[in-house]
Write an enzyme that holds these catalytic residues in place. Structure first.
Site, PDB file in Angstrom:
ATOM      1  N   ARG A 163     -19.370  21.007  53.562  1.00  0.00           N
ATOM      2  CA  ARG A 163     -20.391  20.337  52.738  1.00  0.00           C
ATOM      3  C   ARG A 163     -20.799  19.002  53.350  1.00  0.00           C
ATOM      4  O   ARG A 163     -19.954  18.294  53.906  1.00  0.00           O
ATOM      5  CB  ARG A 163     -19.857  20.101  51.324  1.00  0.00           C
ATOM      6  CG  ARG A 163     -19.834  21.364  50.492  1.00  0.00           C
ATOM      7  CD  ARG A 163     -19.160  21.135  49.143  1.00  0.00           C
ATOM      8  NE  ARG A 163     -17.891  21.836  49.061  1.00  0.00           N
ATOM      9  CZ  ARG A 163     -17.027  21.738  48.061  1.00  0.00           C
ATOM     10  NH1 ARG A 163     -17.283  20.965  47.038  1.00  0.00           N
ATOM     11  NH2 ARG A 163     -15.907  22.419  48.086  1.00  0.00           N
TER      12      ARG A 163
ATOM     13  N   ARG B 211      -7.956  26.942  34.613  1.00  0.00           N
ATOM     14  CA  ARG B 211      -8.784  25.908  35.222  1.00  0.00           C
ATOM     15  C   ARG B 211     -10.249  26.272  34.968  1.00  0.00           C
ATOM     16  O   ARG B 211     -10.667  27.398  35.232  1.00  0.00           O
ATOM     17  CB  ARG B 211      -8.529  25.863  36.720  1.00  0.00           C
ATOM     18  CG  ARG B 211      -9.420  24.876  37.406  1.00  0.00           C
ATOM     19  CD  ARG B 211      -9.331  25.008  38.909  1.00  0.00           C
ATOM     20  NE  ARG B 211     -10.208  24.017  39.514  1.00  0.00           N
ATOM     21  CZ  ARG B 211     -10.850  24.218  40.654  1.00  0.00           C
ATOM     22  NH1 ARG B 211     -10.718  25.350  41.298  1.00  0.00           N
ATOM     23  NH2 ARG B 211     -11.631  23.285  41.135  1.00  0.00           N
TER      24      ARG B 211
ATOM     25  N   ASN C  41      -6.282  30.128  37.958  1.00  0.00           N
ATOM     26  CA  ASN C  41      -7.505  29.598  38.575  1.00  0.00           C
ATOM     27  C   ASN C  41      -8.340  30.807  39.015  1.00  0.00           C
ATOM     28  O   ASN C  41      -8.043  31.442  40.028  1.00  0.00           O
ATOM     29  CB  ASN C  41      -7.123  28.717  39.774  1.00  0.00           C
ATOM     30  CG  ASN C  41      -8.331  28.073  40.423  1.00  0.00           C
ATOM     31  OD1 ASN C  41      -9.482  28.374  40.052  1.00  0.00           O
ATOM     32  ND2 ASN C  41      -8.093  27.204  41.379  1.00  0.00           N
TER      33      ASN C  41
ATOM     34  N   HIS D 182     -12.387  17.678  40.680  1.00  0.00           N
ATOM     35  CA  HIS D 182     -10.990  17.479  41.106  1.00  0.00           C
ATOM     36  C   HIS D 182     -10.236  16.581  40.112  1.00  0.00           C
ATOM     37  O   HIS D 182      -9.246  15.932  40.476  1.00  0.00           O
ATOM     38  CB  HIS D 182     -10.878  16.791  42.487  1.00  0.00           C
ATOM     39  CG  HIS D 182     -11.372  17.603  43.644  1.00  0.00           C
ATOM     40  ND1 HIS D 182     -12.092  17.042  44.673  1.00  0.00           N
ATOM     41  CD2 HIS D 182     -11.257  18.915  43.935  1.00  0.00           C
ATOM     42  CE1 HIS D 182     -12.383  17.974  45.562  1.00  0.00           C
ATOM     43  NE2 HIS D 182     -11.900  19.132  45.127  1.00  0.00           N
TER      44      HIS D 182
ATOM     45  N   GLU E 137      -2.052  20.463  40.790  1.00  0.00           N
ATOM     46  CA  GLU E 137      -2.979  20.738  39.690  1.00  0.00           C
ATOM     47  C   GLU E 137      -2.397  21.769  38.727  1.00  0.00           C
ATOM     48  O   GLU E 137      -2.618  21.711  37.519  1.00  0.00           O
ATOM     49  CB  GLU E 137      -4.321  21.218  40.251  1.00  0.00           C
ATOM     50  CG  GLU E 137      -5.031  20.112  41.005  1.00  0.00           C
ATOM     51  CD  GLU E 137      -6.152  20.600  41.909  1.00  0.00           C
ATOM     52  OE1 GLU E 137      -7.294  20.602  41.459  1.00  0.00           O
ATOM     53  OE2 GLU E 137      -5.871  20.958  43.076  1.00  0.00           O
TER      54      GLU E 137
END
Ligand code: AMP
Length: 395
Positions: free
Chosen positions: A238, A88, A7, A177, A382
């Protein structure tokens, strides 16, 4: 067979090395502050943790550092033991509805999508190219955050904006996601004794970033993030969804540019913005215990918006077999799970507080036998999905 899951961010590169097909994690770690004066490299294996500080000039240097530390700690004896690499990639646009084996053409397509993910895709490519420079003959696979949501129906992914915005500028909901939503929906179906092909599952991925998805018979039919990962529920920093007219209004009020206002919505909003204390759920909870009313407000906005999104997804799914909570907050915060679910009494969801308190970082059903819908805590993974996709596509 050893598979690396990577990642890469603009200044970091996270990794996990798997033995496949057993899925045993041989080591994990991160190269941080790439390109800055003082970099940091950490590797963990067999309960050991080694950290070193040095300049990491670029992603190729980070890759070399990672590979040489595998040799140094006898995790591998030779680079040839690395059979495949999974990367990723944040944005696959409409071009990628599944993971893909990487070649020059595919990398070009990912680069073209940079306008949709200017912070992420170029950084992901740095990671891909870093490995291609050092291990050019090892198969590499891209696993996209958006791919799982490509099954959304048109009426879920289209905005009610001028149609040419979509046709000419690719404005639509993409969702993110996806790897986590895919993994957790499958694990949840198994956990409650259903087959994924006959299941209605709502996944709440609640970490520093957060998104929900409605998964019908294994396919994503709606999700809360949108054109970008700024949309949907509020997050650590956010805002989630707001009235878009706030942006030009605040530009006028503050003299800031659109970019600066969007930066405020990305980095100075959510838990952090409302509380003025922290983006971290644990700090928010502590501040509430100390009587801070703005922390409480940030928390209440958060849990209400998640509960409302869950309720909305009952429409997309025509009911629900299970709601799954995952990621840092979803896996660990019994209080947040409970405060969300207690706002869903209209659906006869009844939390078993004891079971809820026990399910921290482990899978567990957190509702009573009387609850109309089962709610579960479900750890996400993940990285293992990335390693599985390398196996599926490259071998
Ligand atoms: P992630 O982005 O998935 O690593 O999740 C980060 C978020 O998880 C932060 O807001 C943390 O405060 C939250 N988190 C991690 N551990 C816990 C915990 N034990 N209780 C509550 N929140 C937690």
């Amino acid at each position: 067979m050893k598979i690396l899951a990577i990642n890469a961010g603009s200044s970091s590169l996270k990794f996990q090395l798997f033995e496949m097909p057993s899925e045993a994690v041989l080591c994990s770690g991160i190269a941080e502050r790439i390109g800055l004066e003082q970099g940091n490299f950490t590797i963990k294996f067999d309960g050991n943790k080694h950290e070193s500080e040095r300049m990491i000039e670029n992603h190729t240097v980070a890759v070399n550092l990672l590979l040489s530390s595998l040799l140094e700690h006898n995790i591998i004896a030779d680079y040839s033991e690395i059979s495949g690499i999974g990367h990723r990639v944040v944005h696959g646009g409409e071009a990628f509805a599944d993971s893909t084996i990487l070649d020059a053409e595919k990398i070009g397509e990912i680069a073209k999508l940079a306008s949709l993910a200017p912070l992420h895709n170029p950084a992901n490519i740095l990671g891909i190219e870093g490995f291609m420079a050092v291990l050019p003959n090892v198969p590499a696979v891209a696993v996209f955050d958006t791919a799982f949501h490509q099954t959304m129906p048109e009426d879920a992914y289209m905005y009610a904006t001028p149609y040419e915005w979509y046709e000419k500028h690719a404005v639509r909901k993409y969702g993110f996601h996806g790897t986590s939503h895919l993994y957790v929906s499958h694990e949840t179906a198994k956990f409650i004794g259903k087959t994924i092909e006959d299941s209605k599952i709502i996944v709440c991925h609640l970490g520093n970033g957060g998104s929900l998805s409605a998964v019908l018979n294994g396919k994503s039919v709606n999700t809360s993030m949108g054109f970008t990962p700024l949309a949907g529920i509020p997050m650590g920093t956010r805002s989630g969804d707001i009235d878009p007219a706030i942006i030009p209004y605040m530009m006028e009020q503050t003299g800031k540019t659109a970019e600066q206002i969007v930066d405020d919505l990305n980095k100075k909003s959510g838990f952090f913005g409302v509380s003025g204390i922290s983006s971290d759920a644990r700090d928010i909870t502590k501040a509430i215990e100390a009587g801070d009313t703005r922390a409480k407000l940030a928390y209440d906005i958060y849990t209400k918006r998640i509960a409302q999104t869950i309720a909305a997804y009952m429409v997309d799914l025509g009911g629900c077999d299970a709601i799954a909570f995952t990621a840092g907050i979803g896996e660990n915060s019994a209080a947040i799970r409970s405060d969300i679910c207690n706002q869903l009494s209209a659906f006869n969801i009844i939390i078993d507080e004891e079971a809820n308190n026990r399910a921290r970082g482990v899978a567990g059903v957190i509702t009573t036998g009387e609850s109309a819908i089962q709610v579960v805590a479900m750890p996400t993974n993940e990285e293992v999905m990335i390693a599985r996709d390398v196996m599926r596509l490259a071998f």
